[in-house]
Design an enzyme around this catalytic site. Structure first.
Site, mmCIF file in Angstrom:
data_model
loop_
_atom_site.group_PDB
_atom_site.id
_atom_site.type_symbol
_atom_site.label_atom_id
_atom_site.label_comp_id
_atom_site.label_asym_id
_atom_site.label_seq_id
_atom_site.Cartn_x
_atom_site.Cartn_y
_atom_site.Cartn_z
ATOM 1 C CE LYS A 1 46.148 47.655 35.632
ATOM 2 N NZ LYS A 1 44.846 47.508 36.330
ATOM 3 C CB CYS B 1 47.864 41.429 43.758
ATOM 4 S SG CYS B 1 48.626 41.172 45.344
HETATM 5 C C1 LIG Z 1 41.850 42.674 40.471
HETATM 6 C C2 LIG Z 1 43.262 42.339 40.070
HETATM 7 C C3 LIG Z 1 43.310 41.953 38.599
HETATM 8 C C4 LIG Z 1 43.692 41.137 40.892
HETATM 9 C C5 LIG Z 1 44.221 43.501 40.403
HETATM 10 C C6 LIG Z 1 44.156 44.702 39.457
HETATM 11 C C7 LIG Z 1 42.889 45.460 39.583
HETATM 12 C C8 LIG Z 1 41.965 45.534 38.554
HETATM 13 C C9 LIG Z 1 42.159 44.867 37.252
HETATM 14 O O1 LIG Z 1 43.236 45.086 36.604
HETATM 15 O O2 LIG Z 1 41.229 44.117 36.881
HETATM 16 N N1 LIG Z 1 40.791 46.217 38.708
HETATM 17 C C10 LIG Z 1 40.484 46.869 39.876
HETATM 18 O O3 LIG Z 1 39.414 47.498 40.025
HETATM 19 N N2 LIG Z 1 41.393 46.837 40.902
HETATM 20 C C11 LIG Z 1 42.570 46.149 40.799
HETATM 21 O O4 LIG Z 1 43.348 46.140 41.779
#
Ligand SMILES: CC(C)(C)CCc1c(C(=O)O)[nH]c(=O)[nH]c1=O
Length: 312
Positions: free
Chosen positions: A44, A131
């Protein structure tokens, strides 16, 4: 048929693994990935500090198997947890380990990259450019100047081959501009396309409520509904990044979509929503389906058809 592949100079027994974020936050999750029929695994996205992430409901599949929506909010154990996991990983297992980093600032990404480089491990880094950037600015993946600056700092620190996770682009000029940036970095060995399609909104017809709690129900879209955007991003960067590889992710629910990702140019394929819904058994199923498709079409290896989508 042979569905093995090589990515960033590392051999994968098969081309399938998880999309970062799914089945990979804790050691228990990662153990399921190691025990599955995947060819690899990725952690993750890590931030410098541990994060709880957003309040639930923050992920849900959408009716009719069309996909999913999530606004997890980067819940993770903090980068030292994944560094420790990488230090203890059994690299003789033939299943290579990928590490996703998603620093909340360039300074955090620098500190995390320096720690992994100092540990000098065989794992491969994938920097998540979906990010957040500074509040009020678009995510890094959509801020080419910020992304180029970030890469100009991180690529020399990482030194070894590494990759970046990209949001989807929807404009040919953006494919051109992004590729021009990526081609400046020799050790940028692969791009992973695509991250979820940003800021969708799922609403329940009966209750008239948004399906997830964070961000007024806005969240990243995944699953079958993003397949064709994913294929376009895989092929656009396959065409524009000579000497680099593309990992395809988005909409892989069976061997058929995995086959299409390779046809579009993918050297490996990640699975997110389908893995979340079906569990790690999806890897054995999809690997067999892909192998059967290759046999039926007369292909012996992935190289026989990678990137060979025909235009009319
Ligand atoms: C969207 C962010 C929280 C900025 C990064 C982590 C992430 C998330 C998340 O942790 O919400 N979900 C996704 O589908 N793609 C991602 O890259």
């Amino acid at each position: 048929a042979d569905i093995s592949t090589t990515l960033a100079g590392v051999k994968l027994p098969n081309l399938l693994f998880n999309a970062s974020g799914v089945c990979c936050q804790t050691e228990a999750d990662l153990k399921l990935m190691v025990e599955s029929e995947s060819g690899s695994l990725i952690t993750k996205s890590a931030t410098f500090e541990q994060r709880d992430g957003n309040p639930s409901p923050r992920y849900t599949p959408l009716p009719g198997g069309i996909g999913s929506i999530n606004s997890m909010g980067l819940p993770n154990e903090g980068y030292e947890y994944y560094l420790n996991y990488a230090k203890n990983y059994d690299y003789s297992s033939k299943k290579p380990l990928f590490i996703s980093l998603s620093g909340l600032s360039l300074a955090d990404n620098v500190k995390m990259c320096e720690a992994f480089v100092a540990a000098d491990l065989p794992c491969v880094l994938e920097i998540n450019y979906s990010c957040p950037n500074v509040p009020g600015k678009p995510q890094m993946g959509y801020d080419l100047e910020a992304m180029e600056h970030s890469l100009s700092v991180l690529a020399p620190i990482i030194k070894k081959p590494f990759g970046i996770k990209l949001p989807p682009y929807f404009d040919i000029a953006h494919f051109d501009q992004a590729a021009a940036v990526f081609n400046k970095f020799d050790n940028l060995a692969f791009v992973t396309c695509i991250n979820s399609v940003g800021n969708g909104l799922a609403i329940d017809f009966e209750t008239e409520e948004a399906l997830i709690k964070p961000k007024d129900g806005f969240g990243g879209l995944g699953g079958l509904m993003v397949l064709n955007t994913a294929l376009a991003n895989v092929n656009a960067f396959h065409r524009r990044l000579p000497g680099k590889q593309v990992i395809g992710v988005g909409g892989v629910v069976s061997g058929k979509e995995a086959f299409l990702h390779v046809l579009a140019g993918a050297s490996a394929v990640q699975i997110g929503t389908q893995l979340k819904e079906e569990g790690p058994g999806a890897f054995a199923r999809i690997a067999k389906e892909l192998s059967d498709i290759m046999v039926a079409k007369g292909y012996k290896t992935l190289e026989d058809f990678r990137g060979k989508v025909k235009t009319l």
